[in-house]
Design a protein around this motif. Sequence first.
Motif, PDB file in Angstrom:
ATOM      1  N   MET A 108     -60.547  19.744  45.193  1.00 23.47           N
ATOM      2  CA  MET A 108     -59.844  18.753  44.370  1.00 23.47           C
ATOM      3  C   MET A 108     -60.801  18.363  43.241  1.00 23.47           C
ATOM      4  SD  MET A 108     -58.065  15.063  45.189  1.00 23.47           S
ATOM      5  CE  MET A 108     -59.494  14.116  45.589  1.00 23.47           C
ATOM      6  N   ARG A 109     -60.251  18.333  42.046  1.00 24.09           N
ATOM      7  CA  ARG A 109     -61.060  17.981  40.873  1.00 24.09           C
ATOM      8  C   ARG A 109     -60.410  16.764  40.208  1.00 24.09           C
ATOM      9  NH1 ARG A 109     -63.682  21.537  36.329  1.00 24.09           N
ATOM     10  NH2 ARG A 109     -63.665  20.014  34.657  1.00 24.09           N
ATOM     11  N   ILE A 110     -61.216  15.728  39.977  1.00 19.61           N
ATOM     12  CA  ILE A 110     -60.738  14.519  39.295  1.00 19.61           C
ATOM     13  C   ILE A 110     -61.489  14.446  37.970  1.00 19.61           C
ATOM     14  CG2 ILE A 110     -60.523  12.005  39.388  1.00 19.61           C
ATOM     15  CD1 ILE A 110     -60.753  12.256  42.460  1.00 19.61           C
ATOM     16  N   GLN A 111     -60.716  14.408  36.915  1.00 21.62           N
ATOM     17  CA  GLN A 111     -61.304  14.341  35.588  1.00 21.62           C
ATOM     18  C   GLN A 111     -60.626  13.197  34.849  1.00 21.62           C
ATOM     19  OE1 GLN A 111     -60.891  17.994  33.403  1.00 21.62           O
ATOM     20  NE2 GLN A 111     -61.839  17.161  31.564  1.00 21.62           N
ATOM     21  N   TRP A 112     -61.415  12.338  34.262  1.00 23.79           N
ATOM     22  CA  TRP A 112     -60.820  11.236  33.507  1.00 23.79           C
ATOM     23  C   TRP A 112     -61.665  10.900  32.291  1.00 23.79           C
ATOM     24  CZ3 TRP A 112     -63.696  10.252  37.801  1.00 23.79           C
ATOM     25  CH2 TRP A 112     -64.709   9.278  37.699  1.00 23.79           C
ATOM     26  N   LYS A 113     -60.975  10.285  31.367  1.00 23.73           N
ATOM     27  CA  LYS A 113     -61.618   9.808  30.142  1.00 23.73           C
ATOM     28  C   LYS A 113     -61.080   8.404  29.930  1.00 23.73           C
ATOM     29  CE  LYS A 113     -62.936  11.813  25.800  1.00 23.73           C
ATOM     30  NZ  LYS A 113     -62.675  12.842  24.818  1.00 23.73           N
ATOM     31  N   ALA A 114     -61.704   7.435  30.565  1.00 20.37           N
ATOM     32  CA  ALA A 114     -61.249   6.043  30.505  1.00 20.37           C
ATOM     33  C   ALA A 114     -62.448   5.131  30.671  1.00 20.37           C
ATOM     34  CB  ALA A 114     -60.215   5.765  31.595  1.00 20.37           C
ATOM     35  N   ALA A 115     -62.240   3.871  30.305  1.00 18.83           N
ATOM     36  CA  ALA A 115     -63.319   2.891  30.402  1.00 18.83           C
ATOM     37  C   ALA A 115     -63.667   2.587  31.849  1.00 18.83           C
ATOM     38  CB  ALA A 115     -62.935   1.606  29.671  1.00 18.83           C
ATOM     39  N   THR A 116     -62.666   2.602  32.722  1.00 21.46           N
ATOM     40  CA  THR A 116     -62.913   2.335  34.141  1.00 21.46           C
ATOM     41  C   THR A 116     -62.490   3.552  34.953  1.00 21.46           C
ATOM     42  OG1 THR A 116     -60.739   1.326  34.370  1.00 21.46           O
ATOM     43  CG2 THR A 116     -62.581  -0.154  33.925  1.00 21.46           C
ATOM     44  N   PRO A 117     -63.293   3.928  35.938  1.00 23.12           N
ATOM     45  CA  PRO A 117     -62.969   5.115  36.743  1.00 23.12           C
ATOM     46  C   PRO A 117     -61.806   4.833  37.690  1.00 23.12           C
ATOM     47  CG  PRO A 117     -64.911   4.047  37.608  1.00 23.12           C
ATOM     48  CD  PRO A 117     -64.551   3.325  36.335  1.00 23.12           C
ATOM     49  N   PRO A 118     -61.115   5.891  38.113  1.00 25.85           N
ATOM     50  CA  PRO A 118     -60.046   5.682  39.100  1.00 25.85           C
ATOM     51  C   PRO A 118     -60.657   5.355  40.457  1.00 25.85           C
ATOM     52  CG  PRO A 118     -60.358   8.021  38.699  1.00 25.85           C
ATOM     53  CD  PRO A 118     -61.256   7.287  37.733  1.00 25.85           C
ATOM     54  N   ASP A 119     -59.828   4.901  41.361  1.00 28.14           N
ATOM     55  CA  ASP A 119     -60.282   4.593  42.711  1.00 28.14           C
ATOM     56  C   ASP A 119     -60.408   5.919  43.463  1.00 28.14           C
ATOM     57  OD1 ASP A 119     -58.934   2.533  45.424  1.00 28.14           O
ATOM     58  OD2 ASP A 119     -60.865   3.508  45.153  1.00 28.14           O
ATOM     59  N   TRP A 120     -61.544   6.572  43.278  1.00 29.33           N
ATOM     60  CA  TRP A 120     -61.692   7.914  43.831  1.00 29.33           C
ATOM     61  C   TRP A 120     -61.775   7.935  45.345  1.00 29.33           C
ATOM     62  CZ3 TRP A 120     -66.108   9.007  46.510  1.00 29.33           C
ATOM     63  CH2 TRP A 120     -67.210   8.201  46.270  1.00 29.33           C
ATOM     64  N   THR A 121     -62.216   6.832  45.965  1.00 25.66           N
ATOM     65  CA  THR A 121     -62.283   6.826  47.445  1.00 25.66           C
ATOM     66  C   THR A 121     -60.873   6.860  48.030  1.00 25.66           C
ATOM     67  OG1 THR A 121     -62.430   4.409  47.411  1.00 25.66           O
ATOM     68  CG2 THR A 121     -64.488   5.627  47.576  1.00 25.66           C
ATOM     69  N   THR A 122     -59.943   6.151  47.406  1.00 24.60           N
ATOM     70  CA  THR A 122     -58.554   6.179  47.879  1.00 24.60           C
ATOM     71  C   THR A 122     -57.954   7.563  47.652  1.00 24.60           C
ATOM     72  OG1 THR A 122     -58.343   3.849  47.329  1.00 24.60           O
ATOM     73  CG2 THR A 122     -56.290   5.054  47.677  1.00 24.60           C
ATOM     74  N   LEU A 123     -58.271   8.168  46.512  1.00 22.33           N
ATOM     75  CA  LEU A 123     -57.775   9.521  46.237  1.00 22.33           C
ATOM     76  C   LEU A 123     -58.320  10.520  47.256  1.00 22.33           C
ATOM     77  CD1 LEU A 123     -58.105   9.600  42.351  1.00 22.33           C
ATOM     78  CD2 LEU A 123     -55.992   9.587  43.660  1.00 22.33           C
ATOM     79  N   LEU A 124     -59.608  10.403  47.577  1.00 15.76           N
ATOM     80  CA  LEU A 124     -60.223  11.306  48.553  1.00 15.76           C
ATOM     81  C   LEU A 124     -59.584  11.131  49.927  1.00 15.76           C
ATOM     82  CD1 LEU A 124     -62.374  13.370  49.378  1.00 15.76           C
ATOM     83  CD2 LEU A 124     -63.962  11.464  49.685  1.00 15.76           C
ATOM     84  N   ARG A 125     -59.372   9.882  50.331  1.00 23.07           N
ATOM     85  CA  ARG A 125     -58.762   9.602  51.632  1.00 23.07           C
ATOM     86  C   ARG A 125     -57.345  10.191  51.693  1.00 23.07           C
ATOM     87  NH1 ARG A 125     -59.452   4.137  51.701  1.00 23.07           N
ATOM     88  NH2 ARG A 125     -61.638   4.427  52.147  1.00 23.07           N
ATOM     89  N   ALA A 126     -56.569  10.024  50.623  1.00 21.27           N
ATOM     90  CA  ALA A 126     -55.201  10.563  50.601  1.00 21.27           C
ATOM     91  C   ALA A 126     -55.241  12.096  50.633  1.00 21.27           C
ATOM     92  CB  ALA A 126     -54.490  10.079  49.352  1.00 21.27           C
ATOM     93  N   TRP A 127     -56.178  12.678  49.947  1.00 21.14           N
ATOM     94  CA  TRP A 127     -56.288  14.152  49.934  1.00 21.14           C
ATOM     95  C   TRP A 127     -56.644  14.680  51.312  1.00 21.14           C
ATOM     96  CZ3 TRP A 127     -61.054  17.214  49.596  1.00 21.14           C
ATOM     97  CH2 TRP A 127     -60.813  18.577  49.374  1.00 21.14           C
ATOM     98  N   ARG A 128     -57.590  13.999  51.992  1.00 24.18           N
ATOM     99  CA  ARG A 128     -57.989  14.421  53.337  1.00 24.18           C
ATOM    100  C   ARG A 128     -56.820  14.318  54.337  1.00 24.18           C
ATOM    101  NH1 ARG A 128     -64.060  12.132  54.388  1.00 24.18           N
ATOM    102  NH2 ARG A 128     -65.124  13.786  53.244  1.00 24.18           N
ATOM    103  N   GLU A 129     -55.989  13.273  54.187  1.00 24.11           N
ATOM    104  CA  GLU A 129     -54.833  13.109  55.081  1.00 24.11           C
ATOM    105  C   GLU A 129     -53.837  14.243  54.885  1.00 24.11           C
ATOM    106  OE1 GLU A 129     -55.005   8.241  55.218  1.00 24.11           O
ATOM    107  OE2 GLU A 129     -53.180   9.221  54.521  1.00 24.11           O
ATOM    108  N   THR A 130     -53.660  14.695  53.663  1.00 21.96           N
ATOM    109  CA  THR A 130     -52.725  15.796  53.421  1.00 21.96           C
ATOM    110  C   THR A 130     -53.302  17.108  53.890  1.00 21.96           C
ATOM    111  OG1 THR A 130     -53.515  16.109  51.165  1.00 21.96           O
ATOM    112  CG2 THR A 130     -51.599  14.690  51.467  1.00 21.96           C
TER     113      THR A 130
END
Length: 132
Positions: A108-130
């Motif tokens: 899984m690759r997360i790429q962003w260009k924003a002032a604040t980063p996304p909640d990557w821990t929640t994304l990782l947890r959701a990815w692991r569950e799937t």
Amino acid sequence: MNREGTPIPEAVAQLQRQLEQFRSTQPRRTRLPESLWQAAVELARQHGVYPVAHPLRLDYTRLKERLGVSPTARRKATKPAFVELVGPSCAQLEECVIEFESSGGSKMRIQWKAATPPDWTTLLRAWRETEG
């Protein structure tokens, strides 16, 4: 005494009687003689503009102008002790990439260009569950 309960100085009370006498013998809106204005100005120098203008029922601003004090004069502004500098809202945004790889080989690759980063821990947890 005036409304506030403070005594009117005798010189102001004397001029008040002179003004009342003048006003009682003249039609309404008659200009005051220069001698009465000068007496009021002298009293304002001694006692202040408001303590003279109020009991004599004189125009405060006009008396202040005759006293030589500009009605629009304001106190000098004090220099600020703290100044906040706010940068432009469209500041250059940094690009950031995070890649995750599971033990099974999926990525899984997360790429962003924003002032604040996304909640990557929640994304990782959701990815692991799937992955599962």
